[in-house]
Design a protein around this motif. Structure first.
Motif, PDB file in Angstrom:
ATOM      1  N   ASP A 686     -27.629 122.047  20.580  1.00 40.67           N
ATOM      2  CA  ASP A 686     -26.432 122.441  21.327  1.00 40.67           C
ATOM      3  C   ASP A 686     -26.772 123.058  22.671  1.00 40.67           C
ATOM      4  OD1 ASP A 686     -25.074 121.483  19.275  1.00 40.67           O
ATOM      5  OD2 ASP A 686     -24.512 123.409  18.384  1.00 40.67           O
ATOM      6  N   GLN A 687     -28.076 123.215  22.938  1.00 42.43           N
ATOM      7  CA  GLN A 687     -28.532 123.810  24.177  1.00 42.43           C
ATOM      8  C   GLN A 687     -28.448 122.843  25.352  1.00 42.43           C
ATOM      9  OE1 GLN A 687     -29.895 126.643  25.649  1.00 42.43           O
ATOM     10  NE2 GLN A 687     -28.598 127.431  24.035  1.00 42.43           N
ATOM     11  N   ALA A 690     -25.991 123.495  28.220  1.00 44.80           N
ATOM     12  CA  ALA A 690     -26.316 124.723  28.960  1.00 44.80           C
ATOM     13  C   ALA A 690     -27.481 124.473  29.915  1.00 44.80           C
ATOM     14  CB  ALA A 690     -26.667 125.820  27.970  1.00 44.80           C
ATOM     15  N   ARG A 803     -19.044 125.988  33.795  1.00 44.76           N
ATOM     16  CA  ARG A 803     -19.315 126.558  32.472  1.00 44.76           C
ATOM     17  C   ARG A 803     -19.954 125.506  31.572  1.00 44.76           C
ATOM     18  NH1 ARG A 803     -14.650 130.560  30.475  1.00 44.76           N
ATOM     19  NH2 ARG A 803     -15.912 130.307  28.609  1.00 44.76           N
ATOM     20  N   ASP A 805     -20.025 125.432  28.404  1.00 42.33           N
ATOM     21  CA  ASP A 805     -19.306 125.169  27.146  1.00 42.33           C
ATOM     22  C   ASP A 805     -18.028 124.387  27.370  1.00 42.33           C
ATOM     23  OD1 ASP A 805     -17.901 127.009  28.502  1.00 42.33           O
ATOM     24  OD2 ASP A 805     -17.663 128.429  26.845  1.00 42.33           O
ATOM     25  N   THR A 806     -17.825 123.891  28.605  1.00 39.06           N
ATOM     26  CA  THR A 806     -16.552 123.240  28.923  1.00 39.06           C
ATOM     27  C   THR A 806     -16.782 121.784  29.333  1.00 39.06           C
ATOM     28  OG1 THR A 806     -15.802 125.372  29.723  1.00 39.06           O
ATOM     29  CG2 THR A 806     -14.461 123.453  30.318  1.00 39.06           C
ATOM     30  N   HIS A 832     -16.923 117.976  20.206  1.00 43.12           N
ATOM     31  CA  HIS A 832     -17.200 118.791  19.027  1.00 43.12           C
ATOM     32  C   HIS A 832     -18.620 118.541  18.537  1.00 43.12           C
ATOM     33  CE1 HIS A 832     -16.235 120.991  15.437  1.00 43.12           C
ATOM     34  NE2 HIS A 832     -16.588 119.976  14.671  1.00 43.12           N
ATOM     35  N   GLY A 835     -21.266 120.313  20.457  1.00 43.21           N
ATOM     36  CA  GLY A 835     -21.222 121.780  20.438  1.00 43.21           C
ATOM     37  C   GLY A 835     -20.454 122.367  21.603  1.00 43.21           C
ATOM     38  N   ILE A 836     -19.608 121.553  22.252  1.00 44.00           N
ATOM     39  CA  ILE A 836     -18.767 122.041  23.349  1.00 44.00           C
ATOM     40  C   ILE A 836     -17.657 122.919  22.744  1.00 44.00           C
ATOM     41  CG2 ILE A 836     -17.143 121.283  25.166  1.00 44.00           C
ATOM     42  CD1 ILE A 836     -19.910 120.355  25.891  1.00 44.00           C
ATOM     43  N   LYS A 837     -17.302 123.961  23.462  1.00 48.61           N
ATOM     44  CA  LYS A 837     -16.301 124.872  22.884  1.00 48.61           C
ATOM     45  C   LYS A 837     -14.932 124.729  23.556  1.00 48.61           C
ATOM     46  CE  LYS A 837     -18.970 126.997  19.938  1.00 48.61           C
ATOM     47  NZ  LYS A 837     -19.820 125.829  19.790  1.00 48.61           N
ATOM     48  N   ARG A 838     -14.928 124.294  24.825  1.00 47.78           N
ATOM     49  CA  ARG A 838     -13.648 124.207  25.561  1.00 47.78           C
ATOM     50  C   ARG A 838     -13.521 122.795  26.132  1.00 47.78           C
ATOM     51  NH1 ARG A 838     -13.874 127.211  30.141  1.00 47.78           N
ATOM     52  NH2 ARG A 838     -11.854 128.229  30.102  1.00 47.78           N
TER      53      ARG A 838
END
Ligand code: ADP
Length: 888
Positions: A686-687, A690, A803, A805-806, A832, A835-838
């Motif tokens: 999930d890195q 980032a 970001r 996570d977006t 999903h 591992g994206i959150k937004r």
């Protein structure tokens, strides 16, 4: 024919088994036995001037008692072989009447001297045996005085039997002879005229009748009929010309009568013969001719088998007629002839095609069908419901021509296995036809037979393979057909899927209509969009969007692991893959919409376990043997609860083996270490997002591919230049335009966004912009990268990272409006997975969220955007640079 022949006192004798050579007759014999070969060699082959030999009829014991059975054995090709028996069994000199061995062989007293007209020598391979073929002409009768077996073959002391010229002239004066001659001539003439009418061959014999002395002609005539051996012998014995003439007259007359009777019968029977009987007779004749010519009979048999197969194929009558025509043509051809093979392959296809053969459809039990679907597939509630509806309609109206179901979704989501479940529920056979990459119409319709190497199309080929006319036929990857100069496969498919037209589907190769209406078609596609609209119109699209991680876990635990273990001959006694490990496989080793890679990885684990188990089993099997021998002991010990393994280990087993033997009882449980060992280091984490967006100028987009939704990074960078925009990453026209629009919008809003100090400042002053879409080998296109492009550019010019996570998706207009896009469910699932959150979505895509599983939605923050500014607001930490500024 020689008028008179000087006969020597001794003649070499060739025994002629159960046959008679008469003077004036010709005979062709093949000499294979040692004695006959020797005789031919010494008496005929090696002599300068071809000599005379004597042909003497011999009858064996069987012939004496049952004439017919021996007669059918044919000409005396092997005559010498049998005679050699006599040579072995008898003393030097034979008495001619053969009294010494009547049970073995019977020699006739009179024979005919013959001269060789033609001789040919052959050597048989590989034995090297010499054989001769001799054509002999019978010349005159002789009497055997004494037969001798001294030397390699028989010889006989002989005396001539023919009359001298003077004697003959005297006989000719005899009124009885004259009368007999006249009678014979009359009968013979009549026979000739009958033969002439029948076969038009009498001309030559007629000439003979006029030129040859009649008593000689009597022999020639009689020799040409089929007669019993007795009759032939008595003819040979008729030395007196008068006797000979009267016997010949009798025989000729009898032959004449028999011809007349046969003719009458034929006329009668011919009228009654039906067409098929006639055909049968002719075929038999043709077979006989072929046999005579030495043509291979195997082909004939094959053709008979083919015909039988064709008869049982149940073709419609018009096609049966066509097939018969073709078969008749084939039968007339030689196997070496061009076209023979293609014609035969064609007929084989006609015979193999299931014209009527159908799998018996069971009474459809909807409950059982539902159970079947449920037991094979996890989840997919809506899809299964639709399939049940489809089956229910079929149950109520079996011949209903409902729409063709088309499963659309990324690979590995169970499209094929759903289709095969439909077949199982209906009790029909299943056949899959792959249409991926089909660009040529001929792939569907076949090539005309005039082309070399022509073949039937895939549909007909599939039907031949499946062998029934009512299978469930899966048209796999129907979206992957393309069209080019070789025609349009889609238009052929249109005909296939149209219930009105597919009753008489025309395959170019087959060239006769085939009824496809009983076939149930099911199609699969990765995407519906490339399917030509008319084709799509005939189908009902059922979408299978891909699975969430949770669903994949359930599928793996309930379906994939048991199946994989079974396929590798394992069971849960040997290998256990805990849920946590399956989760790790899903997260770290697969990032797909379907479960195909997951299944592959699980199979890799099973393979590794299978190797270990197989290694251990060798040791165990030794132990088992010993256990068997020591079983009473074992039973006792077991009863006492003793450590049996220790007891039954054979002598001399080393420590390593002992430890292996113990290991078998401890099952293999997959752990993280083993995962890494077998599957290698984790492929995804999930890195990734980032790391990649750590520098300004990179944004995270969501795209839709034929493999389902995907996360797509967009990278932008600036360098010294002349204000040009460079685009890389195999981009299509639409996406290139999106990039232009994005740049234009950012430049136009540069001041508002506080990307440049003053309004007039040109963002591109002295620099070029390069935008790249990584995974450069994969072609990309579509408008949905619009918002992602703008975000990347804003990040670049503002030097602020987006970001990590977006992720976002959405088309953007030149004025900054965000328009809705397709494939929302797949895209959200992809986010999903990564591992994206937004996720930033166009506002008008809100309605599509109902399709997304609740468990996924609950773990994501969905941000809706109406304008580009909203996107930027959500994409950057602390809001968009522009808003941030205005807040200050
Ligand atoms: P597709 O045709 O969509 O590419 P397949 O039908 O070949 O996919 O499926 C790949 C594998 O995944 C098959 O072994 C199938 O049984 C399994 N599979 C897919 N979806 C499910 C599901 N929902 N439940 C159980 N097994 C599934």
């Amino acid at each position: 024919m020689a008028e008179s022949v000087e006969l020597p006192g001794r003649l070499a004798i060739l025994p002629f088994r159960n046959k008679v050579l008469l003077p004036g007759a010709f005979i062709r014999i093949r000499c294979t036995s040692h004695t006959s070969v020797k005789l031919v060699e010494q008496e005929l082959w090696q002599r300068e001037e071809k000599g005379l030999i004597g042909i003497l009829p011999v009858r064996d014991a069987a012939e004496m008692t049952s004439m017919d059975s021996v007669l059918s054995q044919g000409v005396g090709s092997e005559s010498g072989e049998r005679s050699s028996k006599v040579q072995i069994n008898t003393s030097d000199a034979h008495t001619v009447d053969g009294k010494s061995h009547p049970e073995v062989i019977h020699w006739h007293k009179r024979g005919v001297a013959a001269r060789a007209l033609h001789l040919s020598r052959g050597v048989e391979k590989p034995s090297g045996r010499v054989t001769y073929i001799v054509v002999l002409e019978g010349l005159c009768r002789f009497n055997v005085e004494e037969l001798s077996t001294r030397g390699p073959y028989y010889t006989a002391k002989i005396s001539p039997l023919e009359m001298t010229k003077a004697e003959m002239e005297q006989v000719e004066q005899d009124p009885e002879f004259v009368t007999l001659s006249r009678q014979f001539k009359a009968t013979a003439t009549e026979l000739i005229s009958v033969l002439e009418q029948k076969q038009k061959t009498g001309g030559r014999i007629k000439v003979l009748l006029e030129t040859l002395p009649l008593h000689k002609l009597a022999d020639i005539f009689v020799a040409s009929f089929e007669m019993s051996l007795e009759e032939q012998l008595s003819m040979l014995d008729s030395v007196d010309p008068k006797v000979r003439l009267s016997k010949a007259t009798e025989l000729v007359d009898r032959h004449l009568q028999s011809i007349r009777v046969a003719e009458k019968i034929t006329q009668k029977v011919e009228g009654q013969l039906s067409k098929s009987q006639k055909e049968f007779l002719l075929r038999q004749q043709m077979r006989a001719i072929k046999e005579e010519l030495g043509d291979n009979d195997d082909d004939e048999d094959d053709l008979v088998a083919l015909e039988r197969k064709m008869q049982s194929a149940g073709m419609p009558s018009n096609i049966w007629k066509h097939a018969q025509r073709e078969l008749r043509r084939l039968k007339k051809m030689q196997p070496q002839q061009p076209g023979y093979n293609s014609s035969r392959v064609y007929l084989e296809l006609l015979a193999d095609l299931p014209w009527q053969k159908a799998s018996e459809e069971q009474e459809l039990d909807l409950k059982a069908a539902k159970d079947h679907l449920d037991s094979d597939h996890y989840g997919l509630v809506k899809v299964k419901q639709r399939i049940i509806e489809y089956l229910a309609v079929r149950k109520l109206k079996p011949d209903a021509s409902g729409p063709v179901l088309c499963f659309v979704g990324p690979p590995g989501v169970g499209k094929t296995s759903l289709a095969s479940s439909i077949a199982a529920a209906l009790g029909r056979k299943f056949v899959r036809i792959s249409l991926g990459g089909v660009k040529d119409e001929a792939d569907i319709r076949g090539h005309r037979r005039t082309y070399i190497g022509s073949m039937p199309g895939r549909l007909i080929d599939g039907l031949k393979r499946v062998g029934v006319c009512n299978p469930v036929m899966l048209l796999d990857e129907i979206d992957k057909t393309g069209s080019d100069v070789r025609g349009d496969p889609a238009s052929a498919l249109l005909e296939v899927l149209d219930p009105e037209q597919n009753k008489s589907f025309n395959d170019h190769y087959l060239n006769v209509p085939y009824d496809l209406s009983k076939v149930i078609f099911v199609a699969t596609a990765n995407r519906a969009q490339p399917i030509p609209p008319p084709l799509l119109d005939r189908m009902e699209v059922i979408e299978l969007p891909g699975y969430t991680a949770e669903e994949k876990l359930r599928i793996a635990m309930q379906h994939l692991i048991p199946r994989v273990l079974d396929q590798h001959g394992l069971s849960s006694e040997y290998l256990q893959i805990p849920e946590a490990m399956v989760k790790l496989v899903i997260q770290r080793y697969t990032r797909e919409a379907g479960v195909r890679n997951l299944e592959r990885n699980l199979a890799a684990l099973a393979r590794a376990a299978a190797v270990r188990v197989a290694e251990q089993e060798q040791v165990v099997s030794v132990s088992k043997d010993v256990q068997k021998l020591a079983s009473p002991l074992l039973d006792n010990r077991l009863a006492e609860g003793a450590e049996v393994e220790m007891e039954v280990l054979p002598m001399g087993v080393n420590n390593h083996e002992i430890s292996n033997t113990f290991k078998i009882s401890s099952l293999l449980v997959v752990d993280e270490l083993m995962l890494e060992k077998i599957l290698g280091p984790p492929r995804f984490d999930d890195q990734e997002a980032a790391d990649r967006v750590a520098t300004p100028g990179v944004s995270v987009g969501l795209v839709w591919t034929s493999f389902g939704g995907e996360v797509q990074f967009v990278e932008a960078t600036a360098m010294v230049g002349n204000g040009e925009l460079h685009l890389t990453g195999q981009l299509g026209d639409v996406i290139k335009e999106s990039a232009q629009i994005a740049l234009t919008w950012v430049r136009a809003r540069a001041a508002d966004l506080k990307l440049a100090a003053a309004k007039e400042t040109n963002l591109l002053q002295g620099r070029d912009i390069h935008i790249h879409f990584p995974a450069g080998a994969v072609p990309k296109d579509g408008p949905s990268a619009g918002v992602t492009l703008v975000t990347a550019l804003v990040s670049l010019f503002s030097q602020k990272s987006v970001r990590a996570d977006t992720a976002m998706t959405g088309e953007m207009t030149l004025r900054g409006l965000v328009l809705p896009v397709g494939g929302i469910k797949d895209k959200i699932l992809a986010a999903h997975r990564h591992g994206i959150k937004r996720v930033i979505l166009p506002e008008r895509n809100l309605k599509d969220l109902v399709e997304v599983p609740a468990s996924v939605l609950s773990s994501l923050e969905i941000l809706l955007a109406k304008r580009m500014e909203d996107v930027l607001e959500h994409a950057f930490d602390g809001g968009s640079p522009w808003r941030q500024h205005s807040k200050l």
